[in-house]
Scaffold this active site. Structure first.
Site, PDB file in Angstrom:
ATOM      1  CG  HIS A 153      -1.854  -1.139   1.291  1.00  0.00           C
ATOM      2  ND1 HIS A 153      -1.459  -2.397   1.692  1.00  0.00           N
ATOM      3  CD2 HIS A 153      -3.178  -1.243   0.978  1.00  0.00           C
ATOM      4  CE1 HIS A 153      -2.490  -3.222   1.619  1.00  0.00           C
ATOM      5  NE2 HIS A 153      -3.551  -2.546   1.204  1.00  0.00           N
ATOM      6  CE  LYS A 167      -5.460  -4.517  -1.475  1.00  0.00           C
ATOM      7  NZ  LYS A 167      -6.036  -4.433  -0.131  1.00  0.00           N
ATOM      8  NE  ARG A 221     -11.067   2.333  -4.602  1.00  0.00           N
ATOM      9  CZ  ARG A 221     -10.462   1.525  -3.733  1.00  0.00           C
ATOM     10  NH1 ARG A 221     -10.803   0.252  -3.686  1.00  0.00           N
ATOM     11  NH2 ARG A 221      -9.521   1.968  -2.921  1.00  0.00           N
ATOM     12  CE  LYS A 268     -20.986  22.119 -19.681  1.00  0.00           C
ATOM     13  NZ  LYS A 268     -22.418  22.434 -19.628  1.00  0.00           N
ATOM     14  CG  ASP A 325     -24.540  22.153 -22.328  1.00  0.00           C
ATOM     15  OD1 ASP A 325     -25.048  21.134 -21.836  1.00  0.00           O
ATOM     16  OD2 ASP A 325     -23.442  22.609 -21.974  1.00  0.00           O
ATOM     17  CB  ALA A 339     -23.652  26.087 -19.203  1.00  0.00           C
TER      18      ALA A 339
END
Length: 532
Positions: free
Chosen positions: A145, A172, A210, A316, A354, A393
């Site tokens: 770890h 691991k 994950r 954006k 948008d 936006a």
């Protein structure tokens, strides 16, 4: 040791997976009860939640007697059992004698635990101590770890070799993401590994490590029984892993889509797109990418596996500069909220969906309030349309309103940015502080395109209630919460309100079609979002 190292030939930009079906990755639920009884209850919850393995974290027990407790924990576990007795020096809870700790792990093996986790620092010593006396069905996971960073591909490769040299059955490695691109290095290792490997990158920036384990060869991933009760930073819940991201459907050929933004945790995109993908039988998964540098992100994840991206605040405008080609409308707006990788040549093509979603929702709101049916022109024609915000936006709504014949006013915290956008669309500009006293006429339209009022800062609003009375319709691009303070106060003064959810659904139609080549399941979209 060279012969057992994973191949490191591919670069992060050319991640490849090798064809294949659904997931063989195991789902493991950490069990961290403070008593044996609590742990047994949690094991049943883990089974009900769909886990394959329970990681029994005996270092969390307030009172632990290995001879008394281990047999019961292993025998009564309704899932495959993984015994972990993590010491403080590796990020766990145990602070006692090391020999006693290793004795407990040896006992767990003798009692038939399916897996035990041994830290690399003591793995040689531990594995030598059992002299090959390990039940045939028990596997030893040797773990490392790193709670500070994610090393280079070469360094992780060396670590894999060191772990394998201990005699580990399963490797691991858990590292820490300082940037979402760190995960690419872990994917490179797992996808090329010839031994069972668990490669996870902690924190929210590492979440995709994950979620995408099945695609990139991960042996196991972790999902928590309850939100927030985690054994390592960034773990999703079992429910999210299996229901929202549908981990069991992800395979080596699954195409990856996702949301680029900062923040991204609030987004309903994964719920919407993943359910629609499943409904249509489309082999794709949609995940959140918490991005700090969009150019670096797109350069790192440049393989065909990463097929398309939605873009949200604050990227954006910058996203447009990262595209190889941009749709003319998006170019006119100066912002993109959708990037698709063209299959023929891998080029990134930028679009803006948008303005269609937002403007259509606002027009529908106006028509509904006036009971207008079959109107030929836009109800926005001739209206004074005030846009709060001059980002991506804001540009989209200003462009869309102008196209519909509205007179556009831009209000922004920074007047210069408001002026710049106003000049582009032939409108007027105000600073946000001036907007409170701006009411030259009635029946105006207000559109908030900033993140003011978004969860968790739900008590904020861009404009006080007393200033809303001159607007006939108020739109808020924020959709978490569904009813923002701005919308609630607009309703109280009698204005028609249109929430960001309408814009979100509207813009998602075109995104889905460009992602998949399939018609958007519009009824399903509305059904899904009606729950939020």
């Amino acid at each position: 040791m060279d012969s057992i190292r994973p191949s490191l030939a591919s670069s992060p930009g050319s991640l490849r997976s090798n064809g294949g079906g659904g997931s063989t990755t195991l789902v493991c639920a950490p069990v961290m009860g403070r008593s044996v009884e609590e742990m047994l209850v949690d094991m049943d919850k883990a089974k009900a939640g769909g886990a394959d393995v329970a990681e029994i974290r005996v270092d969390y027990l307030r009172s632990f007697s290995p001879n008394r407790d281990l047999e019961r924990l292993v025998r009564e576990c309704p899932l495959s059992s993984l015994i972990t007795y993590r010491p403080k020096w590796e990020g766990g809870e145990y602070e006692g004698d090391e020999n006693s700790r290793q004795d407990a792990l040896r006992l767990a093996l003798e009692l038939g635990a399916d897996y035990i986790d041994v830290e690399l620092k003591v793995a040689h010593e531990f594995i030598n101590s059992i002299n090959g006396k390990k039940p045939i069905n028990s596997k030893i996971i040797v773990s490392s770890h790193n709670y500070h960073s994610t090393p280079s591909v070469e360094e992780i490769g060396d670590l894999v070799a060191r772990i394998q040299s201990t005699g580990a059955d399963i490797v691991k490695i858990a590292t820490t993401a300082l940037d979402v691109t760190d995960v690419a290095r872990m994917f490179q290792i797992t996808v090329n590994s010839h031994v069972p490997i668990i490669g996870l990158v902690m924190t929210e920036r590492g979440l995709i490590s994950r979620l995408l384990c099945p695609k990139f060869g991960g042996f196991l991933t972790f999902g928590t029984i309850e939100a927030g009760v985690v054994s390592a930073p960034g773990q999703p819940t079992l429910k999210d892993l299996l229901d929202v991201y549908d981990l069991r459907r992800i395979g080596l050929d699954t195409k990856i889509f996702g949301l680029i933004g900062k923040p991204v945790g609030h987004s309903k995109g994964p719920v919407l797109y993943n359910r629609a993908f499943k409904s249509d039988g489309f082999n794709g998964v949609y995940v959140p990418f918490l991005v700090d540098d969009i150019a670096k992100f797109l350069k790192t994840y440049s393989s065909p596996d990463f097929a398309g991206f939605s873009c949200t605040i604050p990227y954006k405008e910058e996203a447009l500069k990262c595209c190889d080609d941009v749709d003319p409308i998006a170019k006119s707006i100066g912002a993109v909220n959708l990037i698709v990788r063209r299959p023929s040549d891998g080029k990134l093509i930028g679009y803006n969906t948008d303005f269609v979603g937002a403007i259509s929702a606002i027009e529908d709101g106006l028509r509904g309030s006036r009971n207008i049916k079959g109107e030929t022109g836009s109800p926005l024609a001739g209206k004074l349309f005030v846009v709060i915000g001059a980002g991506g936006a804001g540009k989209a709504l200003a462009y869309g309103a102008k196209e519909k014949g509205a007179r556009v006013v831009i209000a922004n915290r920074t007047y210069e940015k408001a002026r710049e956008l106003a000049d582009l669309v032939g409108g007027d500009a105000l600073s946000l502080s001036e907007l409170e006293n701006f009411h030259p006429e009635g029946e105006m339209i207000l559109a908030n395109t900033t993140s003011i009022g978004m969860h968790p800062k739900i008590d904020e609003t861009p404009l006080p209630k007393h200033a809303l009375s001159t607007y006939s319709l108020v739109f808020d691009a924020v959709y978490t919460p569904k009813i923002t303070r701005l919308l609630r106060e607009a309703q109280e003064v009698g204005a028609v309100t249109v929430g960001g959810l309408e814009m979100f659904i509207g813009q998602a139609y075109e995104q889905y079609e460009r992602f998949t080549g399939l018609p958007a399941p519009k009824e399903l979209f509305r059904e899904i979002m009606s729950d939020y």
